[in-house]
Each structure stands twice: as structure tokens, then as C-alpha cells.
Design an enzyme around this catalytic site. Structure first.
Site, PDB file in Angstrom:
ATOM      1  N   THR A  71      57.872 -29.159   3.727  1.00  0.00           N
ATOM      2  CA  THR A  71      57.038 -29.682   4.334  1.00  0.00           C
ATOM      3  C   THR A  71      56.612 -31.373   3.518  1.00  0.00           C
ATOM      4  O   THR A  71      57.033 -31.956   2.710  1.00  0.00           O
ATOM      5  CB  THR A  71      55.269 -29.168   4.114  1.00  0.00           C
ATOM      6  OG1 THR A  71      54.220 -29.722   4.958  1.00  0.00           O
ATOM      7  CG2 THR A  71      55.339 -29.231   3.183  1.00  0.00           C
ATOM      8  N   ASN A  72      55.970 -32.373   5.194  1.00  0.00           N
ATOM      9  CA  ASN A  72      55.841 -33.557   3.844  1.00  0.00           C
ATOM     10  C   ASN A  72      54.508 -33.951   4.708  1.00  0.00           C
ATOM     11  O   ASN A  72      53.656 -34.930   4.304  1.00  0.00           O
ATOM     12  CB  ASN A  72      56.644 -34.502   5.585  1.00  0.00           C
ATOM     13  CG  ASN A  72      57.704 -34.963   5.221  1.00  0.00           C
ATOM     14  OD1 ASN A  72      58.677 -35.142   4.033  1.00  0.00           O
ATOM     15  ND2 ASN A  72      58.269 -34.763   6.258  1.00  0.00           N
ATOM     16  N   ASN A  73      52.995 -32.436   4.895  1.00  0.00           N
ATOM     17  CA  ASN A  73      51.960 -33.104   4.559  1.00  0.00           C
ATOM     18  C   ASN A  73      51.402 -32.988   2.988  1.00  0.00           C
ATOM     19  O   ASN A  73      51.251 -31.638   2.861  1.00  0.00           O
ATOM     20  CB  ASN A  73      51.345 -31.472   5.879  1.00  0.00           C
ATOM     21  CG  ASN A  73      49.799 -31.374   5.865  1.00  0.00           C
ATOM     22  OD1 ASN A  73      49.543 -31.692   4.529  1.00  0.00           O
ATOM     23  ND2 ASN A  73      49.651 -31.132   7.290  1.00  0.00           N
ATOM     24  N   ASP A  76      54.124 -22.953   9.175  1.00  0.00           N
ATOM     25  CA  ASP A  76      53.208 -22.936  10.626  1.00  0.00           C
ATOM     26  C   ASP A  76      52.151 -22.927  10.846  1.00  0.00           C
ATOM     27  O   ASP A  76      52.290 -21.813  10.387  1.00  0.00           O
ATOM     28  CB  ASP A  76      53.963 -23.514  12.108  1.00  0.00           C
ATOM     29  CG  ASP A  76      53.645 -24.786  12.646  1.00  0.00           C
ATOM     30  OD1 ASP A  76      53.330 -25.832  12.722  1.00  0.00           O
ATOM     31  OD2 ASP A  76      54.008 -24.364  13.996  1.00  0.00           O
ATOM     32  N   PHE A 101      40.170 -30.255   5.093  1.00  0.00           N
ATOM     33  CA  PHE A 101      41.390 -31.118   6.238  1.00  0.00           C
ATOM     34  C   PHE A 101      41.373 -31.138   7.737  1.00  0.00           C
ATOM     35  O   PHE A 101      40.556 -29.604   8.055  1.00  0.00           O
ATOM     36  CB  PHE A 101      42.893 -31.809   5.948  1.00  0.00           C
ATOM     37  CG  PHE A 101      44.196 -30.431   6.111  1.00  0.00           C
ATOM     38  CD1 PHE A 101      44.981 -30.230   6.425  1.00  0.00           C
ATOM     39  CD2 PHE A 101      43.751 -29.501   4.433  1.00  0.00           C
ATOM     40  CE1 PHE A 101      45.900 -29.487   6.338  1.00  0.00           C
ATOM     41  CE2 PHE A 101      44.951 -28.932   4.380  1.00  0.00           C
ATOM     42  CZ  PHE A 101      45.856 -28.693   5.545  1.00  0.00           C
ATOM     43  N   LYS A 113      38.135 -21.667  -0.004  1.00  0.00           N
ATOM     44  CA  LYS A 113      39.223 -21.682   1.640  1.00  0.00           C
ATOM     45  C   LYS A 113      40.134 -21.376   0.765  1.00  0.00           C
ATOM     46  O   LYS A 113      41.304 -20.981   1.563  1.00  0.00           O
ATOM     47  CB  LYS A 113      39.520 -22.953   1.660  1.00  0.00           C
ATOM     48  CG  LYS A 113      39.992 -22.985   2.921  1.00  0.00           C
ATOM     49  CD  LYS A 113      40.551 -24.559   2.812  1.00  0.00           C
ATOM     50  CE  LYS A 113      42.148 -24.667   4.417  1.00  0.00           C
ATOM     51  NZ  LYS A 113      42.914 -26.178   4.490  1.00  0.00           N
ATOM     52  N   ARG A 161      46.185 -19.236   5.592  1.00  0.00           N
ATOM     53  CA  ARG A 161      47.544 -20.019   4.630  1.00  0.00           C
ATOM     54  C   ARG A 161      47.324 -19.164   3.321  1.00  0.00           C
ATOM     55  O   ARG A 161      48.514 -18.674   3.057  1.00  0.00           O
ATOM     56  CB  ARG A 161      47.512 -21.907   4.146  1.00  0.00           C
ATOM     57  CG  ARG A 161      48.166 -21.923   3.757  1.00  0.00           C
ATOM     58  CD  ARG A 161      49.014 -23.427   3.600  1.00  0.00           C
ATOM     59  NE  ARG A 161      48.858 -24.286   5.087  1.00  0.00           N
ATOM     60  CZ  ARG A 161      47.970 -24.497   6.125  1.00  0.00           C
ATOM     61  NH1 ARG A 161      47.242 -25.154   5.045  1.00  0.00           N
ATOM     62  NH2 ARG A 161      48.089 -25.091   6.657  1.00  0.00           N
TER      63      ARG A 161
END
Length: 193
Positions: free
Chosen positions: A9-11, A70, A151, A174, A180
Site C-alpha cells: 500500500t501507499n496509504n 482493499d 480517515f 477502532k 480491517r
């Protein structure tokens, strides 16, 4: 010795969230750590497909064990939308969370059914074999944004059993209950076999 795994990931938000969930169970490597600066396209029609595209790219090009995820927000009254298009729901350039939330809230105006679920699909590739894991958390879309942490759609998603949105619950809570977190927990259990 801890297993090394690349998270494709680049997140930065996702990387931080996954690192917090995994703790010291594995040595987590980012795309930067392996000097991968490619923006891996997410062109599949499913969450699972996008996760596999990303993990396959890393394994094929770097020969490293890796996983990718994803995530989609699936709203019942919108036939599962935004789903696989959650990050780019409002279209335009980039991933504009504020625009995405505005569009979603607009589309739900006047609708009583606000049931939704966040769903994460993780594709893990170990020694060339692919494994899939899924995490789902049900909840509802509230009518206005609340909270400052998290986010994406966190300020408008209230998980079942809670009065606060993900953004109000804070990252620590969370990261224990999210879609996730549930998918990563399955990943961790698998890795510990």
C-alpha cells in the site's frame, strides 16, 4: 525469527493502522522499504480482485511474501455502493474523503434505511500461494459527520453496538473492532499456524 511481510500500500493511514494491529507479530515492510514507488492500479471489479492485483504485483516483481488489502463501504440502500469505488466515489482527482462523504450523505437524503457495512479483503501471498481473508463490520451511516480521528468515511459510520462513529471512538478502539482489524486478525491467526 519474525516473518517479514510487505504490505502493498501507499496509504500511510492504512500502513499505520495495520502496523498497530499487527504489533510485533511480523516485521512489516512498506512499499518504500522495498523501494517500490509504483502506483499499483486497482482496476478489478471486486475488493478481492484489487487486493490480489496489488499482492501479485509485489510478489511477481520483488519475489517477497506480501499482502494487500482493499476496503469498501457497502450501503444497503445504494445496492452496495460505493463498494469497490469507495476511495474514489466522488470521482475527480485523487481520493477526496470529504467529497466522498458529501456525495454519500446526499445520496442517502430522505432514505430511512441507512444500514451499511465496511468490508476488507486481504490477499496474502506466501511462497507463491495466495490466501484470502475477509473482515466485516456492520453499522449505519449517520446524517452528519462526527469525530476527528480515523480517515475516510469514519466520521459518518457508526458501528453496531456503539453510539459513536469510528472517528469518535478513536484509533485504539477502532483498531480492535474494525473490518480491517477483523481481517488482519484472521491473517495473524493463519501466520501463527
Amino acid at each position: 525469527m519474525k516473518r517479514k511481510l510487505v504490505f502493498a500500500t501507499n496509504n500511510a493511514h492504512k500502513l499505520e493502522e495495520i502496523a498497530a494491529i499487527l504489533g510485533d507479530k511480523v516485521e512489516l515492510l512498506s512499499l518504500n522499504d522495498i523501494d517500490c514507488h509504483t502506483d499499483i492500479p486497482e482496476t478489478a471489479e471486486t475488493l478481492e480482485g484489487n487486493a490480489l492485483l496489488k499482492s501479485s504485483f509485489i510478489y511477481r516483481n520483488y519475489q517477497l511474501d506480501c499482502f494487500a488489502d482493499d476496503t469498501g463501504l457497502e450501503v444497503e440502500a445504494l445496492n452496495g455502493a460505493p463498494g469497490v469505488y469507495s476511495a474514489r466515489y466522488a470521482e475527480g482527482e485523487g481520493h477526496d474523503a470529504q467529497a466522498n462523504m458529501r456525495k454519500l450523505l446526499h445520496e442517502l437524503e430522505g432514505k430511512e434505511n441507512r444500514k451499511a457495512q465496511f468490508r476488507t479483503a486481504i490477499s496474502l501471498i506466501l511462497d507463491g500461494k495466495e490466501y484470502l481473508f475477509e473482515g466485516v463490520i456492520k453499522g449505519e451511516i449517520i446524517k452528519e459527520k462526527r469525530g476527528d480521528s480515523g480517515f475516510g468515511y469514519d466520521p459518518i459510520f457508526k458501528p453496531e453496538g456503539y453510539e459513536q462513529t469510528f472517528a469518535e471512538l478513536g484509533n485504539e478502539t477502532k483498531n480492535k473492532i474494525s473490518h480491517r482489524a477483523l481481517a488482519v486478525q484472521k491473517l495473524c491467526e493463519f501466520l501463527q499456524r
